[in-house]
Design a protein around this motif. Sequence first.
Motif, PDB file in Angstrom:
ATOM      1  N   TRP A 148       0.888  -1.034   0.089  1.00 46.18           N
ATOM      2  CA  TRP A 148      -0.125  -0.021   0.002  1.00 46.18           C
ATOM      3  C   TRP A 148       0.936   1.179   0.121  1.00 46.18           C
ATOM      4  N   ASN A 149       0.573   2.277  -0.705  1.00 44.24           N
ATOM      5  CA  ASN A 149       1.173   3.511  -0.708  1.00 44.24           C
ATOM      6  C   ASN A 149       2.718   3.278  -0.970  1.00 44.24           C
ATOM      7  N   LEU A 150       3.241   2.455  -1.925  1.00 46.44           N
ATOM      8  CA  LEU A 150       4.697   2.081  -2.178  1.00 46.44           C
ATOM      9  C   LEU A 150       5.199   3.209  -2.893  1.00 46.44           C
ATOM     10  N   PHE A 151       4.410   4.241  -3.435  1.00 47.90           N
ATOM     11  CA  PHE A 151       4.979   5.228  -4.465  1.00 47.90           C
ATOM     12  C   PHE A 151       6.032   6.291  -4.002  1.00 47.90           C
ATOM     13  N   LEU A 152       5.542   6.698  -2.611  1.00 48.66           N
ATOM     14  CA  LEU A 152       6.225   7.927  -2.168  1.00 48.66           C
ATOM     15  C   LEU A 152       7.593   7.946  -1.955  1.00 48.66           C
TER      16      LEU A 152
END
Length: 1091
Positions: free
Chosen positions: A746-750
Amino acid sequence: MCVRSCFRSPRLQWVWRTAFLKHTQRRHQGSHRWTHLGGSTYRAVIFDMGGVLIPSPGRVAAEWEVQNRIPSGTILKALMEGGENGPWMRFMRAEITAEGFLREFGRLCSEMLKTTSVPVDSFFSLLTSERVAKQFPVMTEAITQIRAKGLQTAVLSNNFYLPNQKSFLPLDRKQFDVIVESCMEGICKPDPRIYKLCLERLGLQPSESIFLDDLGPNLKEAARLGIHTIKRQGFAVLPKLVSNSWAQANYPPSPPKVVRLQVNDPETAVKELEALLGFTLRVGVPNTRPVKKTMEIPKDSLQKYLKDLLGIQTTGPLELLQFDHGQSNPTYYIRLANRDLVLRKKPPGTLLPSAHAIEREFRIMKALANAGVPVPNVLDLCEDSSVIGTPFYVMEYCPGLIYKDPSLPGLEPSHRRAIYTAMNTVLCKIHSVDLQAVGLEDYGKQGDYIPRQVRTWVKQYRASETSTIPAMERLIEWLPLHLPRQQRTTVVHGDFRLDNLVFHPEEPEVLAVLDWELSTLGDPLADVAYSCLAHYLPSSFPVLRGINDCDLTQLGIPAAEEYFRMYCLQMGLPPTENWNFYMAFSFFRVAAILQGVYKRSLTGQASSTYAEQTGKLTEFVSNLAWDFAVKEGFRVFKEMPFTNPLTRSYHTWARPQSQWCPTGSRSYSSVPEASPAHTSRGGLVISPESLSPPVRELYHRLKHFMEQRVYPAEPELQSHQASAARWSPSPLIEDLKEKAKAEGLWNLFLPLEADPEKKYGAGLTNVEYAHLCELMGTSLYAPEVCNCSAPDTGNMELLVRYGTEAQKARWLIPLLEGKARSCFAMTEPQVASSDATNIEASIREEDSFYVINGHKWWITGILDPRCQLCVFMGKTDPHAPRHRQQSVLLVPMDTPGIKIIRPLTVYGLEDAPGGHGEVRFEHVRVPKENMVLGPGRGFEIAQGRLGPGRIHHCMRLIGFSERALALMKARVKSRVAFGKPLVEQGTVLADIAQSRVEIEQARLLVLRAAHLMDLAGNKAAALDIAMIKMVAPSMASRVIDRAIQAFGAAGLSSDYPLAQFFTWARALRFADGPDEVHRATVAKLELKHRI
Ligand SMILES: Cc1cc2nc3c(=O)[nH]c(=O)nc-3n(C[C@H](O)[C@H](O)[C@H](O)COP(=O)(O)OP(=O)(O)OC[C@H]3O[C@@H](n4cnc5c(N)ncnc54)[C@H](O)[C@@H]3O)c2cc1C
């Protein structure tokens, strides 16, 4: 002590730097002996306006051209174009309106530059802005004196009407007996009639008046009529502004199109006027005022003390003024018997023992003077409080020039360079002082300066903290961990900036270094970094004017890096590697000071607007500091031994692949083979198998999830998209989101750099994320399932980087939780939006709201019922410099006035439920606090937002391609035509080989860009980002197209993801900015850096 005194200052003035402000040699003793009745034959002084009373259009044009990267001299050339009948002169005679003038003038400039449009509106706005069009204080003072002597004053100006039908006259009319403006009379200088008109209104003969102008032809005509003109110094050659029949009829032809135009130097003009009139025009000392009641000091005893000190016998009065600044240690100007002095004392009342140590200031200046450092000449330290109530010291007043604007307007590039070089040289001089020889070994603690400073400023910051500023928190942790290993100890000034130096009026020579309040013994590199603060601040920065938006090469000002190299060279030092640490520390210190000022302003010592502004400045500066910390962090990363390429193991196809597991097992990296003992952080990891153990484990978890959950769900998700319910989110997606969240996918992009504490995301580097993002890219649905899909990712990153705490609470948290979605609205149907400066949607201020009006299209995600936020880009100021016109507003989707006109389709695909909408924004009112960063910051934000967001698309495109190739390979093995499997056809084999090679090439380029972003930041990776944006979509289109071809007609159907992949890859050749724009960027950078 010093720190406290800084905090005590009620305004944003740091110390008493302006105690000895700009002042050229002045004040003739006995100036009152002349009056116009008694001595002077003159009865009036006539002033031109632009260039004499206010800055000249030429000077404003030069500043504007630098800001807008317009070739120097364009504006002046266009102003003179057409001579008497050109648009400028017709405008001056009010034969055309401001609108008409700007139209013609803009056309002229465009023709000259062979470009479509030149933003002349913004030049006009700057010319007439309050910031620029301000009367020179020295002229105001002179006019007051002239009138006090009974002489008349007049303005005789070639002037114009503003769009509001009023003439442009940013002057106090009461200062003048007569005002003659060309636009009112229909005649311009140098037409003799207008001079005669002025004299007539003054009721004088020509010989009774003096005329000041900055243009040769205007002066010559005045002289020809018998009016006295002032012959001034300091001419510069600029294009001729006036070229008309009178000039041509009356003067011998000057060199073609060139006339000597005076440099805008009101100080010199006033001096010459003084000489002509025979009385002084400068009675006041700049930046002084009468002494405040509470700050009075006993004059009699001071006079007696000074007479003894100076050994003078005078009965004349002691003149005492107080400098505006220097609240920390009150500072006074004294004039006694022809001597100009400065007195600096401790403030009255009970003081902390170490505070306001004026004895230290006296001591250091005295010692440094002996060592040849230019400082004001100190005369005496009086520690006897009975003289004026507190200890004080006296020094000589130091006349000279202080450059308050670091862009050094009005100077030649070579002069600017010389000024900065002189600044550097004097700093070296300070740092070279032999402490023992001048008796300063005990002036401060030796060693450990930076750790002590960090502790002090952290303490100060904590004492005035009002809310949590994330960048400050990170810095407080980061600074102590990155302290320099070695430090020299020298005298440090502590506040070494250009405006603390008094320069020789004509030579690039430092006459005195002022403001020693923060001086001590310490690490000299802190001074060097501090003196470069302006290089990284914008020119609009209210506390300390910066130059980061100026073209330094064109101005002749050395860049910070060059300035620093210059210093090392002069000092005989090797280049300092941890320069970014010193910059981070310097900005941290400024942020801490600003926070102190903010805290005080909240307690009622300043207006609420002021308080709010200061609060924002603290955050802004702390973010700047953090930017340097990040750069330094990456440098350290880079130098860690394990990032050296040691071993490589390389397999292309090590094991059979399933149709749903397309990614090849590659294992190669610039770090050694992965083992629990080391990590991949900072390295160029080319294969997932070489990722650090935790990230490798994450990768495998994701892969398992894709195989178990995502690929199998695709048929159902696709049929939902084709059903009547398609504009509602699929319940299966929501279910998969929960599962992904539960598995930590989850939310790996930041990127780690934006979220170093992993507060919001997984804390992956760009390279690490590249591998995971590629894997997600193998399915069209996986990015949303893992909350890693555009445009939410870019918007979330924008909020993390630039959002206020309130904005984050309202928008970021629901987005991070996957409860809301968002869109980004920039593109407009009526303008070519690949050039974002074309954007026309307006954002207008109205009370405490912004009102937006505009027409947008291709707004991805806006149709989704979960879409709660529209990140809107529009223009707040169409007259500002090109890249300062746009702003970004957070618009709640339920705001009245947002009208979705239709969903657009991409090759017939609607991409429901988010879609791509065409939308009108009609009088949409948004609270002011929804502005991101501030008006005019849109470009800055868009660039920050689109950088990583766009590279994510490229990573996903590699995933598309891998999946397409895997599908193709499976298909051609099983499909038989003309008696053998397709795979045995040479063309098919060639296609497969070509696709593999192209994917590998593109992947390497993507990883290289990600690696560079990790090592040097997004800005330094600009070329690589542009290259992959150019390469990845077209590579994917080709690979997918070959797969489609191998599938036959089935490849075009929705039975396989190929058609959708192809559609997206094609669309991304626009959606991510057109290919041509990226090519243009690559070519531009190639030409700039690689010749
Ligand atoms: C699927 C999809 C989703 C999108 N999502 C969004 C979104 O969410 N939000 C949003 O604001 N926008 C979005 N867009 C719009 C996209 O950003 C724009 O289409 C893009 O910026 C190009 O602008 P334009 O369409 O106005 O083309 P124009 O600016 O009119 O350009 C047209 C063509 O001119 C040529 N051209 C332009 N500049 C140059 C140059 N320097 N050199 C040579 N040729 C040049 C190129 O061939 C270009 O394709 C999306 C587009 C698509 C297709």
